[in-house]
Scaffold this motif. Sequence first.
Motif, PDB file in Angstrom:
ATOM      1  N   ALA A  78       0.838  -1.203   0.000  1.00  7.55           N
ATOM      2  CA  ALA A  78       0.000   0.000   0.000  1.00  7.55           C
ATOM      3  C   ALA A  78       0.872   1.251   0.000  1.00  7.55           C
ATOM      4  O   ALA A  78       0.591   2.231  -0.712  1.00  7.55           O
ATOM      5  CB  ALA A  78      -0.930  -0.012   1.214  1.00  7.55           C
ATOM      6  N   LEU A  79       1.940   1.214   0.776  1.00  4.84           N
ATOM      7  CA  LEU A  79       2.832   2.373   0.866  1.00  4.84           C
ATOM      8  C   LEU A  79       3.467   2.674  -0.495  1.00  4.84           C
ATOM      9  O   LEU A  79       3.526   3.830  -0.936  1.00  4.84           O
ATOM     10  CB  LEU A  79       3.922   2.097   1.903  1.00  4.84           C
ATOM     11  CG  LEU A  79       5.003   3.164   2.011  1.00  4.84           C
ATOM     12  CD1 LEU A  79       4.427   4.458   2.565  1.00  4.84           C
ATOM     13  CD2 LEU A  79       6.149   2.684   2.894  1.00  4.84           C
ATOM     14  N   ILE A  80       3.924   1.634  -1.167  1.00  8.40           N
ATOM     15  CA  ILE A  80       4.575   1.828  -2.468  1.00  8.40           C
ATOM     16  C   ILE A  80       3.570   2.397  -3.473  1.00  8.40           C
ATOM     17  O   ILE A  80       3.891   3.283  -4.276  1.00  8.40           O
ATOM     18  CB  ILE A  80       5.187   0.494  -2.935  1.00  8.40           C
ATOM     19  CG1 ILE A  80       6.436   0.223  -2.080  1.00  8.40           C
ATOM     20  CG2 ILE A  80       5.518   0.515  -4.417  1.00  8.40           C
ATOM     21  CD1 ILE A  80       7.043  -1.140  -2.268  1.00  8.40           C
ATOM     22  N   SER A  81       2.364   1.928  -3.405  1.00  9.35           N
ATOM     23  CA  SER A  81       1.319   2.453  -4.284  1.00  9.35           C
ATOM     24  C   SER A  81       1.020   3.917  -3.957  1.00  9.35           C
ATOM     25  O   SER A  81       0.984   4.772  -4.846  1.00  9.35           O
ATOM     26  CB  SER A  81       0.073   1.574  -4.116  1.00  9.35           C
ATOM     27  OG  SER A  81      -1.000   2.159  -4.747  1.00  9.35           O
ATOM     28  N   GLU A  82       0.884   4.217  -2.677  1.00  9.73           N
ATOM     29  CA  GLU A  82       0.604   5.607  -2.254  1.00  9.73           C
ATOM     30  C   GLU A  82       1.699   6.561  -2.707  1.00  9.73           C
ATOM     31  O   GLU A  82       1.440   7.687  -3.091  1.00  9.73           O
ATOM     32  CB  GLU A  82       0.579   5.695  -0.713  1.00  9.73           C
ATOM     33  CG  GLU A  82      -0.736   5.394  -0.059  1.00  9.73           C
ATOM     34  CD  GLU A  82      -0.519   5.133   1.432  1.00  9.73           C
ATOM     35  OE1 GLU A  82       0.368   5.766   2.045  1.00  9.73           O
ATOM     36  OE2 GLU A  82      -1.221   4.248   1.963  1.00  9.73           O
ATOM     37  N   ARG A  83       2.918   6.105  -2.615  1.00  7.83           N
ATOM     38  CA  ARG A  83       4.041   6.978  -2.962  1.00  7.83           C
ATOM     39  C   ARG A  83       4.231   7.123  -4.467  1.00  7.83           C
ATOM     40  O   ARG A  83       5.058   7.906  -4.919  1.00  7.83           O
ATOM     41  CB  ARG A  83       5.336   6.455  -2.315  1.00  7.83           C
ATOM     42  CG  ARG A  83       5.314   6.587  -0.809  1.00  7.83           C
ATOM     43  CD  ARG A  83       6.683   6.428  -0.194  1.00  7.83           C
ATOM     44  NE  ARG A  83       6.786   7.194   1.034  1.00  7.83           N
ATOM     45  CZ  ARG A  83       7.897   7.361   1.740  1.00  7.83           C
ATOM     46  NH1 ARG A  83       9.005   6.810   1.310  1.00  7.83           N
ATOM     47  NH2 ARG A  83       7.910   8.075   2.839  1.00  7.83           N
TER      48      ARG A  83
END
Length: 223
Positions: A78-83
Amino acid sequence: MTQYKINELFETIQGEGAFTGQPSIFIRLQGCPVECSWCDTKHTWEIELKDEVAKEVMLAKSQETSQWANFSIEQILALISERGYQAKHIVITGGEPCMVDLTPLCQAFETLGYSTQIETSGTFEIKASKNCWVTVSPKINMRGGYPILNSAMLRANEIKHPVATEQHVNDLKKLLSVHKIVNTPIYLQPISQKPRATELAITTCIANNWRLSVQVHKYLGIE
Ligand code: SF4
Protein backbone atom coordinates in the motif's frame (compact mmCIF):
# COMPACT_ATOMS: atom_id res chain seq x y z
CA MET A 1 0.60 -12.02 10.07
CA THR A 2 4.22 -11.63 8.96
CA GLN A 3 5.69 -8.29 9.97
CA TYR A 4 8.95 -6.81 8.74
CA LYS A 5 11.03 -4.39 10.75
CA ILE A 6 11.83 -1.63 8.27
CA ASN A 7 14.51 0.99 8.83
CA GLU A 8 14.14 2.71 5.44
CA LEU A 9 12.07 2.41 2.29
CA PHE A 10 12.94 4.54 -0.70
CA GLU A 11 13.17 4.63 -4.48
CA THR A 12 16.52 5.15 -6.18
CA ILE A 13 18.93 3.67 -8.71
CA GLN A 14 20.64 0.38 -7.82
CA GLY A 15 24.33 1.26 -7.69
CA GLU A 16 25.92 -2.17 -7.23
CA GLY A 17 26.39 -5.46 -9.03
CA ALA A 18 24.52 -6.82 -12.02
CA PHE A 19 21.52 -4.51 -11.60
CA THR A 20 23.58 -1.31 -11.57
CA GLY A 21 21.53 1.48 -13.10
CA GLN A 22 18.20 -0.22 -12.48
CA PRO A 23 15.50 1.97 -10.88
CA SER A 24 14.73 0.15 -7.66
CA ILE A 25 12.72 0.34 -4.49
CA PHE A 26 14.96 -0.38 -1.52
CA ILE A 27 13.54 -1.95 1.61
CA ARG A 28 16.11 -1.83 4.39
CA LEU A 29 15.40 -4.19 7.29
CA GLN A 30 16.60 -3.60 10.82
CA GLY A 31 19.01 -6.02 12.49
CA CYS A 32 22.45 -7.48 11.77
CA PRO A 33 24.81 -9.36 14.11
CA VAL A 34 27.68 -9.79 11.62
CA GLU A 35 29.66 -6.70 12.69
CA CYS A 36 31.74 -5.79 9.66
CA SER A 37 34.26 -3.16 10.68
CA TRP A 38 33.66 -1.02 7.58
CA CYS A 39 29.85 -1.37 7.62
CA ASP A 40 28.20 1.79 6.33
CA THR A 41 24.82 0.94 7.89
CA LYS A 42 25.82 0.39 11.51
CA HIS A 43 22.60 2.08 12.59
CA THR A 44 20.75 -1.05 11.39
CA TRP A 45 22.59 -3.48 13.67
CA GLU A 46 20.48 -3.48 16.82
CA ILE A 47 16.79 -4.21 17.09
CA GLU A 48 15.88 -2.24 20.18
CA LEU A 49 12.27 -1.99 21.26
CA LYS A 50 12.91 1.59 22.31
CA ASP A 51 13.67 2.35 18.66
CA GLU A 52 10.33 1.13 17.36
CA VAL A 53 8.43 4.12 16.03
CA ALA A 54 5.23 4.78 14.14
CA LYS A 55 5.36 4.15 10.40
CA GLU A 56 5.02 7.85 9.63
CA VAL A 57 7.95 8.68 11.91
CA MET A 58 10.21 6.10 10.24
CA LEU A 59 9.20 7.29 6.78
CA ALA A 60 9.81 10.94 7.67
CA LYS A 61 13.41 10.38 8.81
CA SER A 62 15.82 12.83 7.20
CA GLN A 63 18.96 11.11 8.46
CA GLU A 64 20.18 7.62 9.25
CA THR A 65 18.97 6.42 12.63
CA SER A 66 18.28 3.10 14.33
CA GLN A 67 14.53 3.78 14.37
CA TRP A 68 12.38 1.15 12.69
CA ALA A 69 8.71 0.40 12.18
CA ASN A 70 6.77 -2.83 11.73
CA PHE A 71 5.06 -3.34 8.38
CA SER A 72 2.90 -6.17 7.10
CA ILE A 73 3.23 -7.14 3.45
CA GLU A 74 -0.09 -5.46 2.70
CA GLN A 75 1.13 -2.25 4.33
CA ILE A 76 4.36 -2.31 2.30
CA LEU A 77 2.44 -2.76 -0.95
CA ALA A 78 0.00 0.00 0.00
CA LEU A 79 2.83 2.37 0.87
CA ILE A 80 4.58 1.83 -2.47
CA SER A 81 1.32 2.45 -4.28
CA GLU A 82 0.60 5.61 -2.25
CA ARG A 83 4.04 6.98 -2.96
CA GLY A 84 3.58 6.45 -6.68
CA TYR A 85 6.90 4.70 -7.09
CA GLN A 86 7.55 3.66 -10.70
CA ALA A 87 10.44 1.23 -10.21
CA LYS A 88 9.60 -2.39 -10.87
CA HIS A 89 12.60 -3.88 -9.09
CA ILE A 90 12.62 -4.47 -5.34
CA VAL A 91 15.86 -4.69 -3.37
CA ILE A 92 15.56 -6.13 0.13
CA THR A 93 18.64 -5.25 2.11
CA GLY A 94 19.73 -4.43 5.63
CA GLY A 95 21.11 -4.96 8.02
CA GLU A 96 21.01 -8.67 7.32
CA PRO A 97 17.63 -9.35 5.67
CA CYS A 98 17.97 -13.14 5.80
CA MET A 99 17.44 -13.18 9.55
CA VAL A 100 13.76 -13.46 8.58
CA ASP A 101 11.78 -15.41 5.98
CA LEU A 102 11.55 -13.22 2.88
CA THR A 103 9.62 -15.72 0.78
CA PRO A 104 6.11 -14.27 1.25
CA LEU A 105 7.36 -10.74 0.66
CA CYS A 106 9.15 -11.72 -2.57
CA GLN A 107 6.15 -13.68 -3.77
CA ALA A 108 3.75 -10.81 -3.09
CA PHE A 109 5.87 -8.49 -5.22
CA GLU A 110 6.45 -11.03 -7.98
CA THR A 111 2.70 -11.68 -8.24
CA LEU A 112 2.32 -7.97 -9.02
CA GLY A 113 4.97 -8.09 -11.74
CA TYR A 114 7.97 -6.83 -9.79
CA SER A 115 11.37 -8.48 -9.88
CA THR A 116 13.01 -9.02 -6.50
CA GLN A 117 16.57 -9.04 -5.23
CA ILE A 118 18.06 -9.59 -1.80
CA GLU A 119 21.48 -8.55 -0.59
CA THR A 120 22.84 -10.81 2.12
CA SER A 121 26.10 -11.54 3.89
CA GLY A 122 25.68 -15.29 3.35
CA THR A 123 25.68 -15.99 7.07
CA PHE A 124 21.99 -16.94 7.40
CA GLU A 125 19.85 -19.47 5.54
CA ILE A 126 18.30 -17.71 2.56
CA LYS A 127 14.53 -17.92 2.62
CA ALA A 128 13.34 -16.23 -0.55
CA SER A 129 11.28 -17.02 -3.64
CA LYS A 130 12.73 -19.20 -6.37
CA ASN A 131 12.91 -16.29 -8.81
CA CYS A 132 14.47 -13.83 -6.39
CA TRP A 133 17.91 -12.62 -7.50
CA VAL A 134 20.27 -13.34 -4.62
CA THR A 135 23.35 -11.20 -4.13
CA VAL A 136 25.69 -12.75 -1.62
CA SER A 137 28.29 -10.37 -0.30
CA PRO A 138 30.22 -12.83 1.84
CA LYS A 139 31.46 -11.29 5.05
CA ILE A 140 34.41 -13.49 5.99
CA ASN A 141 35.81 -13.66 9.54
CA MET A 142 33.88 -10.72 10.89
CA ARG A 143 33.67 -9.89 14.58
CA GLY A 144 30.20 -11.41 14.94
CA GLY A 145 31.74 -14.84 14.27
CA TYR A 146 29.20 -16.07 11.73
CA PRO A 147 30.52 -18.52 9.09
CA ILE A 148 29.54 -18.21 5.43
CA LEU A 149 26.98 -20.90 4.66
CA ASN A 150 27.45 -23.32 1.79
CA SER A 151 23.73 -23.09 1.01
CA ALA A 152 24.03 -19.32 0.60
CA MET A 153 27.05 -19.57 -1.70
CA LEU A 154 25.29 -22.14 -3.88
CA ARG A 155 22.07 -20.08 -4.04
CA ALA A 156 23.87 -16.87 -5.06
CA ASN A 157 23.10 -15.42 -8.48
CA GLU A 158 26.06 -13.13 -8.01
CA ILE A 159 28.82 -12.84 -5.44
CA LYS A 160 29.83 -9.31 -4.59
CA HIS A 161 32.91 -9.02 -2.46
CA PRO A 162 34.15 -5.88 -0.72
CA VAL A 163 37.92 -5.47 -1.07
CA ALA A 164 40.60 -3.15 0.22
CA THR A 165 43.60 -5.46 0.64
CA GLU A 166 45.22 -8.52 -0.93
CA GLN A 167 44.03 -10.45 2.11
CA HIS A 168 40.40 -9.78 1.09
CA VAL A 169 41.13 -11.17 -2.38
CA ASN A 170 42.84 -14.23 -0.93
CA ASP A 171 39.94 -14.79 1.48
CA LEU A 172 37.51 -14.72 -1.45
CA LYS A 173 39.56 -17.15 -3.53
CA LYS A 174 39.70 -19.55 -0.61
CA LEU A 175 35.96 -19.25 -0.07
CA LEU A 176 35.20 -19.91 -3.75
CA SER A 177 37.45 -22.95 -3.66
CA VAL A 178 35.98 -24.36 -0.42
CA HIS A 179 32.42 -24.00 -1.72
CA LYS A 180 33.35 -25.10 -5.28
CA ILE A 181 31.91 -21.98 -6.88
CA VAL A 182 32.76 -21.97 -10.57
CA ASN A 183 30.24 -20.16 -12.77
CA THR A 184 28.65 -17.58 -10.49
CA PRO A 185 29.54 -14.02 -11.59
CA ILE A 186 31.99 -12.41 -9.16
CA TYR A 187 31.98 -8.67 -8.51
CA LEU A 188 34.71 -6.91 -6.58
CA GLN A 189 33.63 -3.78 -4.78
CA PRO A 190 36.32 -1.39 -3.49
CA ILE A 191 35.61 -0.50 0.15
CA SER A 192 34.73 3.16 0.71
CA GLN A 193 35.83 4.26 -2.80
CA LYS A 194 39.44 4.35 -1.62
CA PRO A 195 41.85 4.81 -4.57
CA ARG A 196 44.13 1.91 -3.52
CA ALA A 197 41.16 -0.38 -3.05
CA THR A 198 39.79 0.63 -6.44
CA GLU A 199 43.14 0.00 -8.14
CA LEU A 200 43.42 -3.40 -6.47
CA ALA A 201 39.87 -4.28 -7.52
CA ILE A 202 40.53 -3.28 -11.15
CA THR A 203 43.75 -5.28 -11.48
CA THR A 204 42.25 -8.29 -9.70
CA CYS A 205 39.12 -8.21 -11.88
CA ILE A 206 41.20 -8.14 -15.05
CA ALA A 207 43.48 -10.94 -13.84
CA ASN A 208 40.56 -13.21 -12.92
CA ASN A 209 37.93 -12.15 -15.46
CA TRP A 210 35.73 -10.88 -12.63
CA ARG A 211 33.62 -7.73 -12.71
CA LEU A 212 33.96 -4.36 -11.01
CA SER A 213 31.18 -2.89 -8.85
CA VAL A 214 31.89 0.69 -7.83
CA GLN A 215 28.80 1.75 -5.85
CA VAL A 216 27.66 4.20 -8.51
CA HIS A 217 25.17 5.82 -6.10
CA LYS A 218 28.04 7.00 -3.90
CA TYR A 219 29.80 8.67 -6.84
CA LEU A 220 26.51 10.31 -7.79
CA GLY A 221 25.84 11.40 -4.20
CA ILE A 222 22.41 9.78 -4.13
CA GLU A 223 20.87 7.42 -1.59
S1 SF4 B 1 26.58 -7.78 6.98
FE1 SF4 B 1 26.09 -5.83 6.01
S2 SF4 B 1 24.82 -4.74 7.51
FE2 SF4 B 1 25.80 -6.41 8.59
S3 SF4 B 1 27.65 -5.50 9.48
FE3 SF4 B 1 28.22 -6.39 7.51
S4 SF4 B 1 28.04 -4.72 6.02
FE4 SF4 B 1 26.91 -4.12 7.88
